[in-house]
Write a protein that holds these residues in place. Structure first.
Motif, PDB file in Angstrom:
ATOM      1  N   GLU A  81       0.811  -1.215   0.000  1.00  0.00           N
ATOM      2  CA  GLU A  81       0.000   0.000   0.000  1.00  0.00           C
ATOM      3  C   GLU A  81       0.845   1.265   0.000  1.00  0.00           C
ATOM      4  OE1 GLU A  81       0.063  -1.409   4.384  1.00  0.00           O
ATOM      5  OE2 GLU A  81       0.132  -2.254   2.372  1.00  0.00           O
ATOM      6  N   ALA A  82       2.154   1.110   0.268  1.00  0.00           N
ATOM      7  CA  ALA A  82       3.013   2.295   0.337  1.00  0.00           C
ATOM      8  C   ALA A  82       3.109   2.995  -1.011  1.00  0.00           C
ATOM      9  CB  ALA A  82       4.403   1.901   0.824  1.00  0.00           C
ATOM     10  N   ARG A  83       3.126   2.221  -2.112  1.00  0.00           N
ATOM     11  CA  ARG A  83       3.285   2.809  -3.437  1.00  0.00           C
ATOM     12  C   ARG A  83       1.998   2.782  -4.252  1.00  0.00           C
ATOM     13  NH1 ARG A  83       9.323   0.689  -5.312  1.00  0.00           N
ATOM     14  NH2 ARG A  83      10.298   0.898  -3.266  1.00  0.00           N
ATOM     15  N   SER A  84       0.906   2.511  -3.587  1.00  0.00           N
ATOM     16  CA  SER A  84      -0.364   2.453  -4.310  1.00  0.00           C
ATOM     17  C   SER A  84      -0.980   3.827  -4.510  1.00  0.00           C
ATOM     18  CB  SER A  84      -1.359   1.559  -3.555  1.00  0.00           C
ATOM     19  OG  SER A  84      -1.620   2.084  -2.261  1.00  0.00           O
ATOM     20  N   SER A  85      -0.376   4.858  -3.934  1.00  0.00           N
ATOM     21  CA  SER A  85      -0.886   6.219  -4.086  1.00  0.00           C
ATOM     22  C   SER A  85       0.293   7.165  -4.249  1.00  0.00           C
ATOM     23  CB  SER A  85      -1.727   6.628  -2.875  1.00  0.00           C
ATOM     24  OG  SER A  85      -2.116   7.987  -2.979  1.00  0.00           O
ATOM     25  N   LEU A  86       0.121   8.179  -5.082  1.00  0.00           N
ATOM     26  CA  LEU A  86       1.154   9.189  -5.278  1.00  0.00           C
ATOM     27  C   LEU A  86       0.860  10.456  -4.479  1.00  0.00           C
ATOM     28  CD1 LEU A  86       1.747   8.856  -9.135  1.00  0.00           C
ATOM     29  CD2 LEU A  86       3.079   7.879  -7.270  1.00  0.00           C
ATOM     30  N   ILE A  87      -0.246  10.446  -3.750  1.00  0.00           N
ATOM     31  CA  ILE A  87      -0.623  11.607  -2.943  1.00  0.00           C
ATOM     32  C   ILE A  87       0.101  11.526  -1.609  1.00  0.00           C
ATOM     33  CG2 ILE A  87      -2.532  12.873  -1.909  1.00  0.00           C
ATOM     34  CD1 ILE A  87      -4.365  11.600  -3.985  1.00  0.00           C
ATOM     35  N   TYR A  88       0.915  12.534  -1.317  1.00  0.00           N
ATOM     36  CA  TYR A  88       1.752  12.490  -0.118  1.00  0.00           C
ATOM     37  C   TYR A  88       0.937  12.370   1.158  1.00  0.00           C
ATOM     38  CZ  TYR A  88       5.614  13.930  -3.142  1.00  0.00           C
ATOM     39  OH  TYR A  88       6.571  13.984  -4.132  1.00  0.00           O
ATOM     40  N   THR A  89      -0.182  13.079   1.219  1.00  0.00           N
ATOM     41  CA  THR A  89      -0.992  13.013   2.441  1.00  0.00           C
ATOM     42  C   THR A  89      -1.560  11.615   2.659  1.00  0.00           C
ATOM     43  OG1 THR A  89      -2.905  13.813   1.160  1.00  0.00           O
ATOM     44  CG2 THR A  89      -1.619  15.449   2.392  1.00  0.00           C
ATOM     45  N   GLU A  90      -1.918  10.930   1.585  1.00  0.00           N
ATOM     46  CA  GLU A  90      -2.449   9.574   1.705  1.00  0.00           C
ATOM     47  C   GLU A  90      -1.346   8.607   2.129  1.00  0.00           C
ATOM     48  OE1 GLU A  90      -5.226   6.468   1.620  1.00  0.00           O
ATOM     49  OE2 GLU A  90      -5.430   8.649   1.679  1.00  0.00           O
ATOM     50  N   VAL A  91      -0.157   8.766   1.529  1.00  0.00           N
ATOM     51  CA  VAL A  91       0.981   7.927   1.926  1.00  0.00           C
ATOM     52  C   VAL A  91       1.321   8.162   3.390  1.00  0.00           C
ATOM     53  CG1 VAL A  91       3.426   7.459   1.531  1.00  0.00           C
ATOM     54  CG2 VAL A  91       1.910   7.821  -0.415  1.00  0.00           C
TER      55      VAL A  91
END
Length: 231
Positions: A29-39
Motif C-alpha cells: 500500500e506504500a506505493r499504491s498512491s502518489l498523494i503524499y498526504t495519503e501515503v
C-alpha cells in the motif's frame, strides 16, 4: 536547554525515517498512491500498529533472545571481543552521556563520569582497530562523473540503502574521532574558559551525530538481515 530539544527531535526524526524506509520497501500500500498526504496517513497507521505490536512482544526474555541471535557471537574470538568492547563502550557512553545531558542539569559527575572516561578510552581504541580491519568493507569506488546539471537530478543520484549504510559508517567514524579529540583537548593547558565551553558543546553534538549515524546503520543492517535473500 537547546541540546536536549535538538536531541529528542533528531532521534525521533531518525527513528521515523528508518520506519518509513521499512514501510516503503515492504508494504504494497506504500506505493499504491502518489498523494503524499495519503501515503503519510497510511504510514502513520502502520507505524502505530507496529509500535503496539512491538510493545506487546517486548520483554527481558525476548530482548535476551534477540541478543543471543546476533551474528556477533559467531565471529572469531579476537574479533568478537573487539566488537564486544566497541559496542559495550559505545552503549555506555551514549546511555550515560545523554541521560545526564537531558535529565540532569548538573551533567555527568561521580562514578558515572569515571566510567564514562574509561569507556571513552576503550571506544577510541576499538574504533581505530575497527576502521583498520573493517574499513575496507565500506569503501566503494565511484564511476567517472561529468560536471553537469544532471548531477542535481535526484533520479540519477543512486541513493540506496547500501550507500546510506556506507555514508553512515564513515560519518560515525568521523564523529567518533571528533568525540575523542574534543574529550582530550580540554585536558591540555591550551584553552581558556570560552574554549573549554566550546569544546564541551562540540563534544555533545559530535556524540549526537555519532548516535544518529549509529541508529541509521544499525537499523538498515537489522532490516537487511530480516529480509529474504531474494528481496
Amino acid at each position: 536547554m537547546l541540546f536536549p530539544i535538538v536531541t529528542l527531535f533528531s532521534v525521533a526524526g531518525t527513528v521515523l525515517g528508518l520506519a518509513f524506509h521499512r514501510f516503503w520497501t515492504t508494504r504494497e500500500e506504500a506505493r499504491s498512491s502518489l498523494i503524499y498526504t495519503e501515503v503519510g496517513r497510511r504510514f502513520l497507521a502502520w507505524f502505530a500498529l507496529r509500535t503496539i505490536q512491538m510493545s506487546r512482544k517486548a520483554s527481558p526474555k525476548a530482548c535476551w533472545t534477540y541478543v543471543k541471535r546476533l551474528p556477533l557471537w559467531r565471529e572469531p574470538v579476537l574479533e568478537k571481543w573487539l566488537l564486544i568492547g566497541f559496542y559495550g563502550s559505545f552503549l555506555y557512553l551514549g546511555a550515560s552521556g545523554f541521560f545526564f545531558a537531558v535529565f540532569i542539569p548538573r551533567g555527568l559527575f561521580g562514578f558515572p563520569l569515571v566510567g564514562h572516561v574509561m569507556a571513552g578510552g576503550l571506544f577510541a581504541v576499538s574504533l581505530v582497530l575497527l576502521v583498520l580491519f573493517k574499513g575496507r568493507n565500506f569503501v566503494s569506488v565511484p564511476g567517472p562523473v561529468s560536471l553537469s546539471l544532471a548531477l542535481l537530478d535526484p533520479r540519477r543520484m543512486g541513493i540506496t540503502a547500501g550507500r546510506v549504510k556506507i555514508w553512515a559508517f564513515w560519518l560515525f567514524v568521523v564523529a567518533g574521532f571528533l568525540l575523542t579529540a574534543s574529550a582530550l583537548l580540554p585536558m591540555l593547558p591550551l584553552l581558556r574558559t570560552p574554549g573549554q565551553r566550546f569544546m564541551f558543546e562540540f563534544h555533545r553534538y559530535s556524540a549526537l551525530v555519532s548516535v544518529l549515524t549509529g541508529l541509521v546503520f544499525a537499523g538498515l543492517e537489522a532490516f537487511a538481515a530480516e529480509r529474504p535473500p531474494s528481496a
